[in-house]
Design a protein around this motif. Structure first.
Motif, PDB file in Angstrom:
ATOM      1  N   ARG A 131      -4.709   1.726  -9.899  1.00 37.77           N
ATOM      2  CA  ARG A 131      -4.872   1.339  -8.495  1.00 37.77           C
ATOM      3  C   ARG A 131      -5.494  -0.057  -8.394  1.00 37.77           C
ATOM      4  O   ARG A 131      -5.066  -0.885  -7.591  1.00 37.77           O
ATOM      5  N   LEU A 167      -5.644   6.540 -13.311  1.00 40.46           N
ATOM      6  CA  LEU A 167      -5.150   6.289 -11.962  1.00 40.46           C
ATOM      7  C   LEU A 167      -6.038   5.300 -11.223  1.00 40.46           C
ATOM      8  O   LEU A 167      -5.543   4.444 -10.474  1.00 40.46           O
ATOM      9  N   SER A 168      -7.354   5.382 -11.436  1.00 38.62           N
ATOM     10  CA  SER A 168      -8.264   4.441 -10.787  1.00 38.62           C
ATOM     11  C   SER A 168      -8.022   3.012 -11.269  1.00 38.62           C
ATOM     12  O   SER A 168      -7.977   2.071 -10.466  1.00 38.62           O
ATOM     13  N   HIS A 179       0.835  -1.208   0.000  1.00 38.77           N
ATOM     14  CA  HIS A 179       0.000   0.000   0.000  1.00 38.77           C
ATOM     15  C   HIS A 179       0.868   1.256   0.000  1.00 38.77           C
ATOM     16  O   HIS A 179       0.586   2.228  -0.724  1.00 38.77           O
ATOM     17  N   ALA A 180       1.940   1.244   0.803  1.00 44.13           N
ATOM     18  CA  ALA A 180       2.830   2.402   0.857  1.00 44.13           C
ATOM     19  C   ALA A 180       3.462   2.663  -0.508  1.00 44.13           C
ATOM     20  O   ALA A 180       3.532   3.817  -0.975  1.00 44.13           O
ATOM     21  N   LYS A 181       3.935   1.607  -1.166  1.00 42.84           N
ATOM     22  CA  LYS A 181       4.547   1.767  -2.487  1.00 42.84           C
ATOM     23  C   LYS A 181       3.502   2.210  -3.512  1.00 42.84           C
ATOM     24  O   LYS A 181       3.790   3.051  -4.378  1.00 42.84           O
ATOM     25  N   MET A 182       2.298   1.663  -3.421  1.00 41.93           N
ATOM     26  CA  MET A 182       1.235   2.040  -4.351  1.00 41.93           C
ATOM     27  C   MET A 182       0.938   3.527  -4.272  1.00 41.93           C
ATOM     28  O   MET A 182       0.855   4.218  -5.294  1.00 41.93           O
ATOM     29  N   GLU A 183       0.781   4.046  -3.058  1.00 44.75           N
ATOM     30  CA  GLU A 183       0.477   5.462  -2.902  1.00 44.75           C
ATOM     31  C   GLU A 183       1.629   6.331  -3.395  1.00 44.75           C
ATOM     32  O   GLU A 183       1.405   7.398  -3.994  1.00 44.75           O
ATOM     33  N   THR A 184       2.851   5.893  -3.161  1.00 51.15           N
ATOM     34  CA  THR A 184       4.011   6.650  -3.627  1.00 51.15           C
ATOM     35  C   THR A 184       4.044   6.725  -5.153  1.00 51.15           C
ATOM     36  O   THR A 184       4.205   7.809  -5.741  1.00 51.15           O
ATOM     37  N   LEU A 209       1.588   6.074  -7.370  1.00 53.16           N
ATOM     38  CA  LEU A 209       0.428   6.767  -7.933  1.00 53.16           C
ATOM     39  C   LEU A 209       0.562   8.276  -7.755  1.00 53.16           C
ATOM     40  O   LEU A 209       0.153   9.050  -8.626  1.00 53.16           O
ATOM     41  N   GLY A 210       1.137   8.696  -6.639  1.00 47.70           N
ATOM     42  CA  GLY A 210       1.357  10.124  -6.425  1.00 47.70           C
ATOM     43  C   GLY A 210       2.333  10.702  -7.436  1.00 47.70           C
ATOM     44  O   GLY A 210       2.122  11.801  -7.966  1.00 47.70           O
ATOM     45  N   GLU A 211       3.405   9.958  -7.719  1.00 43.87           N
ATOM     46  CA  GLU A 211       4.373  10.412  -8.712  1.00 43.87           C
ATOM     47  C   GLU A 211       3.749  10.489 -10.102  1.00 43.87           C
ATOM     48  O   GLU A 211       3.981  11.437 -10.856  1.00 43.87           O
TER      49      GLU A 211
END
Length: 249
Positions: free
Chosen positions: A218, A214-215, A71-76, A78-80
């Motif tokens: 995810r 992005l959706s 989850h942490a890597k996913m958010e990172t 996707l944010g980039e």
């Protein structure tokens, strides 16, 4: 194993293709009691999220910890990606409105807490790109590419270049270079501007397409996480496939 796809982009590969990748890994592992075969796979996989899963998913962590780290890597990531889409949107809309390139550069750099490139260097390099346009040689096409995996400093320079080019040669001057653009988001958005679509319509398209991409990305990342966990639990192939089908329409 030949059927394992060594290199792909999770943003661009369809969900079914991502599922097929993880199913091929399950076949690779089979009923073995260890996951050494996946250690080599991790070395050859360039997709950052998948490489991260291969790194954390089979080293003895609990399922909850694997999910937390995924989850942490996913958010990172996707944010980039969202920020790079924002940069592209700024450039596309500034081409549409004929914005002053100096203002464009300020808006691009505002996307970062610390600029990845100085204003003077970005201006100088974008001017150098302008000089390549009239008679660019084979192999120089990469300088005109805009992609969601581009390094931040290169992306800023290239986007500023397109705004400069549109000011020097009109919007249609960007048309011949679209063939070298790997990002569908930037290519189609700029094509709309060149074709005369009004700025409000292009702005809305860019917003909605960014949200859709992005959706879906995810969803592919969440599916990948659960398939990785399922393989780590040594579930049977059909059970891993059931996990994939849970994410399919």
């Amino acid at each position: 194993m030949s059927e394992v796809q060594k290199d792909f982009d999770i943003l661009e590969l369809p969900l079914e293709g991502v599922a097929a990748y993880w199913l091929s890994l399950k076949k690779l592992v089979g009923s073995k009691r260890n996951f050494k075969a996946l250690e080599e796979e991790a070395q050859y996989t360039t997709e950052p999220f998948v490489r991260h899963l291969l790194d954390v998913g089979f080293c003895g962590y609990s399922d909850d910890r694997v999910r937390m780290l995924a989850h942490a890597k996913m958010e990172t990531l996707l944010g980039e990606t969202a920020r790079r889409f924002n940069l592209m949107r700024v450039a596309i809309l500034d081409v549409a409105t004929g914005e002053n390139p100096h203002r464009t550069l300020a808006k691009l750099l505002a996307q970062y807490p610390a600029p990845p490139i100085s204003e003077d260097k970005a201006k100088a390099l974008s001017q150098e790109l302008l000089k390549l346009v009239p008679e660019h040689q084979a192999g120089q096409e990469r300088f005109f590419d805009v992609g969601h995996k581009s390094l931040d400093d290169k992306l800023i320079v290239t986007l500023l270049f397109y705004v400069l080019l549109s000011r020097h040669e009109s919007k249609s001057g960007c048309q011949p270079l679209l063939a070298y653009v790997s990002s569908r988001y930037f290519r189609e958005g700029l094509s709309m501007v060149i074709d005369g679509f009004d700025a409000p319509f292009v702005r809305k398209w860019l917003k909605e397409h960014k949200a859709a991409v992005l959706s879906e990305t995810r969803r592919k990342m969440l599916m990948s996480t659960e398939m990785c966990v399922a393989i780590g639990m040594r579930l049977e192939y059909e059970d891993v496939f059931r996990v994939a089908r849970s994410y399919m329409r």
